[in-house]
Design a protein around this motif. Structure first.
Motif, PDB file in Angstrom:
ATOM      1  N   SER A 119       0.822  -1.208   0.000  1.00 36.17           N
ATOM      2  CA  SER A 119       0.000   0.000   0.000  1.00 36.17           C
ATOM      3  C   SER A 119       0.857   1.259   0.000  1.00 36.17           C
ATOM      4  O   SER A 119       0.522   2.250  -0.656  1.00 36.17           O
ATOM      5  CB  SER A 119      -0.925   0.007   1.214  1.00 36.17           C
ATOM      6  OG  SER A 119      -1.863  -1.047   1.143  1.00 36.17           O
ATOM      7  N   VAL A 120       1.960   1.225   0.727  1.00 37.06           N
ATOM      8  CA  VAL A 120       2.863   2.379   0.772  1.00 37.06           C
ATOM      9  C   VAL A 120       3.369   2.698  -0.636  1.00 37.06           C
ATOM     10  O   VAL A 120       3.382   3.857  -1.071  1.00 37.06           O
ATOM     11  CB  VAL A 120       4.047   2.114   1.718  1.00 37.06           C
ATOM     12  CG1 VAL A 120       5.102   3.216   1.579  1.00 37.06           C
ATOM     13  CG2 VAL A 120       3.578   2.026   3.156  1.00 37.06           C
ATOM     14  N   LYS A 121       3.771   1.672  -1.380  1.00 34.52           N
ATOM     15  CA  LYS A 121       4.273   1.880  -2.746  1.00 34.52           C
ATOM     16  C   LYS A 121       3.198   2.469  -3.652  1.00 34.52           C
ATOM     17  O   LYS A 121       3.454   3.350  -4.472  1.00 34.52           O
ATOM     18  CB  LYS A 121       4.778   0.553  -3.310  1.00 34.52           C
ATOM     19  CG  LYS A 121       6.038   0.040  -2.628  1.00 34.52           C
ATOM     20  CD  LYS A 121       6.447  -1.328  -3.172  1.00 34.52           C
ATOM     21  CE  LYS A 121       7.676  -1.862  -2.426  1.00 34.52           C
ATOM     22  NZ  LYS A 121       8.045  -3.228  -2.891  1.00 34.52           N
ATOM     23  N   SER A 122       1.959   1.970  -3.481  1.00 34.76           N
ATOM     24  CA  SER A 122       0.856   2.470  -4.309  1.00 34.76           C
ATOM     25  C   SER A 122       0.512   3.910  -3.945  1.00 34.76           C
ATOM     26  O   SER A 122       0.332   4.765  -4.825  1.00 34.76           O
ATOM     27  CB  SER A 122      -0.379   1.588  -4.120  1.00 34.76           C
ATOM     28  OG  SER A 122      -0.123   0.261  -4.526  1.00 34.76           O
ATOM     29  N   TYR A 123       0.443   4.195  -2.643  1.00 35.74           N
ATOM     30  CA  TYR A 123       0.066   5.537  -2.195  1.00 35.74           C
ATOM     31  C   TYR A 123       1.116   6.588  -2.543  1.00 35.74           C
ATOM     32  O   TYR A 123       0.790   7.766  -2.742  1.00 35.74           O
ATOM     33  CB  TYR A 123      -0.187   5.537  -0.686  1.00 35.74           C
ATOM     34  CG  TYR A 123      -1.516   4.951  -0.266  1.00 35.74           C
ATOM     35  CD1 TYR A 123      -2.628   5.014  -1.090  1.00 35.74           C
ATOM     36  CD2 TYR A 123      -1.670   4.343   0.982  1.00 35.74           C
ATOM     37  CE1 TYR A 123      -3.846   4.483  -0.698  1.00 35.74           C
ATOM     38  CE2 TYR A 123      -2.888   3.806   1.393  1.00 35.74           C
ATOM     39  CZ  TYR A 123      -3.966   3.880   0.534  1.00 35.74           C
ATOM     40  OH  TYR A 123      -5.167   3.361   0.930  1.00 35.74           O
ATOM     41  N   ARG A 124       2.379   6.166  -2.608  1.00 39.72           N
ATOM     42  CA  ARG A 124       3.442   7.129  -2.922  1.00 39.72           C
ATOM     43  C   ARG A 124       3.258   7.744  -4.309  1.00 39.72           C
ATOM     44  O   ARG A 124       3.689   8.871  -4.561  1.00 39.72           O
ATOM     45  CB  ARG A 124       4.809   6.447  -2.822  1.00 39.72           C
ATOM     46  CG  ARG A 124       5.380   6.504  -1.399  1.00 39.72           C
ATOM     47  CD  ARG A 124       6.747   5.897  -1.328  1.00 39.72           C
ATOM     48  NE  ARG A 124       7.398   6.232  -0.077  1.00 39.72           N
ATOM     49  CZ  ARG A 124       8.496   5.655   0.370  1.00 39.72           C
ATOM     50  NH1 ARG A 124       9.057   4.695  -0.346  1.00 39.72           N
ATOM     51  NH2 ARG A 124       9.035   6.004   1.519  1.00 39.72           N
ATOM     52  N   LYS A 125       2.596   7.007  -5.201  1.00 41.92           N
ATOM     53  CA  LYS A 125       2.318   7.527  -6.533  1.00 41.92           C
ATOM     54  C   LYS A 125       1.281   8.653  -6.472  1.00 41.92           C
ATOM     55  O   LYS A 125       1.150   9.427  -7.410  1.00 41.92           O
ATOM     56  CB  LYS A 125       1.832   6.400  -7.437  1.00 41.92           C
ATOM     57  CG  LYS A 125       2.859   5.297  -7.643  1.00 41.92           C
ATOM     58  CD  LYS A 125       2.267   4.128  -8.422  1.00 41.92           C
ATOM     59  CE  LYS A 125       3.262   2.974  -8.534  1.00 41.92           C
ATOM     60  NZ  LYS A 125       2.663   1.793  -9.216  1.00 41.92           N
TER      61      LYS A 125
END
Length: 386
Positions: A119-125
């Motif tokens: 989720s962190v990787k997705s939200y960083r976008k």
């Protein structure tokens, strides 16, 4: 739609799913008991969540659906209720609603917060959207230190985020649950061993029924209580069970006799009580890329618990249960039917091993309780800052 009779200046508590409603129950009960003058509005996003709120709290809370996160809908919603504070759960981030609350100086609290690395990787976008949303919260209470680190990575204010523990540990057996236990027991033949398989999803039942067919060769008297997660699947699962097993549905209100293989709980709000009937529990959603369901509920009844390879929604809980030898996790999907069959038979034939697993799991629950009270204390502190 907000009922025109609803009181204003309320505390809004939002839960998106049945599981979150159940996890919030101790928190809401404490809030109602310790602050009887406050008006609580419980919002959900699904019909099943709505039903659960009504079953648990009846008229003690106001209940309505949370609107879609678009300006006209949320503006009307906030103007109708004029809340003092809004409490969100776990991963609920509503950018538009949060921004409006911040503008209106409505206190915002995120409790039981969790974020996976994925989720962190997705939200960083979407950092331009997520970071202001996290900054809008007056406080973020995380389930664990690793979740806290992930929220800070995404831009949460380190001075407004901390660890409270997991609300899902704060479960207990209350009088209403005891009444439901007694009701379910009246349907059973008491001498039989019982395997409860809880909150199953599509794909889980094929594995469970295949294993059950093999288990019955060694343990012909075993009763399977199967509890699908979603009501819309009840009829489909009933037909699947009836292909090879003598199956009775809970809705038929028939007694379970010695010839019954499967009792299908096609009902809502009875799973926790069903655990009290079990000798062994297996959690659904752990075989079908769902991320599993809460293993702490059967742990409350000192039961041995078996789960499949996918419990990513409960990473921190699984770590504690595994370290304390309070759960059996099947780590690979290869030959999963046979592995499940083997573990169930092992526990049925070795009650002392089953008892030790159950006691260990219960101890994990007892040791980690307290997040509900900490979250409530923070809410009251924020409200009093008005």
């Amino acid at each position: 739609m907000v009922n025109s009779s609803f009181k204003k200046n309320t505390i809004i508590i939002h839960a998106s799913s049945v599981g979150e409603v159940l996890a919030l129950k101790p928190f809401v009960e404490k809030l109602l008991h310790q602050n009887p003058s406050l008006t609580v509005t419980f919002t959900t996003f699904t019909p099943t969540g709505s039903t659960q709120v009504i079953n648990l709290f009846t008229e003690r809370v106001q209940h309505c659906y949370l609107p879609f996160d678009c300006w006209p809908c949320t503006s009307v919603f906030l103007n109708a209720l004029q809340p003092k504070a809004m409490v969100f759960m776990e991963t609920e981030i509503w950018p538009n609603l949060l921004a409006q609350c911040k503008h209106k100086k409505i206190k915002l609290l995120l409790i039981n917060a969790r974020l996976s690395e994925k989720s962190v990787k997705s939200y960083r976008k979407l950092n331009w959207l997520i970071q202001p949303s996290l900054s809008a919260f007056d406080h973020i209470y995380c389930q664990s230190s690793d979740n806290l680190e992930r929220f800070i990575k995404l831009g949460a204010d380190i001075n407004k985020a901390s660890v409270s523990g997991n609300l899902k540990y704060d479960i207990s057996i209350n009088p209403s649950l005891a009444i439901k236990q007694k009701e379910l027991k009246q349907f059973l033949h008491h001498d039989r061993k019982v395997w409860v398989v809880a909150s199953t999803h599509q794909g889980d039942e094929d594995i469970i029924l295949s294993a059950f067919k093999q288990i019955k060769i060694t343990c012909p008297d075993l009763l399977l209580i199967l509890v699908p997660r979603h009501p819309e699947r009840f009829d489909t699962i009933a037909k699947l069970c009836q292909q090879n097993f003598n199956t009775i549905r809970r809705s038929q209100k028939l007694k379970i006799d010695t010839n019954t293989d499967i009792w299908l709980l096609d009902s809502l709000g009875e799973l926790l009580a069903a655990y009290s009937l079990a000798n062994i529990v297996t959690m659904g959603g752990s075989f079908s890329n769902i991320g599993g369901h809460n293993p702490l509920e059967p742990a409350l009844f000192k039961l041995p618990i078996i789960v499949g390879p996918d419990m990513h929604n409960f990473t921190e809980v699984m770590l504690q249960l595994t370290q304390q030898k309070g759960i059996i996790e099947l780590t690979h999907m290869n030959n999963i039917n046979e592995k499940l069959c083997e573990q169930v038979i092992k526990l049925l034939h070795n009650p002392e091993i089953a008892e030790q697993y159950g006691n260990n799991a219960f101890q994990v629950v007892q040791t980690n309780q307290g997040a509900s009270q900490r979250s409530l204390d923070k809410l009251i502190e924020l409200i009093n800052k008005f």
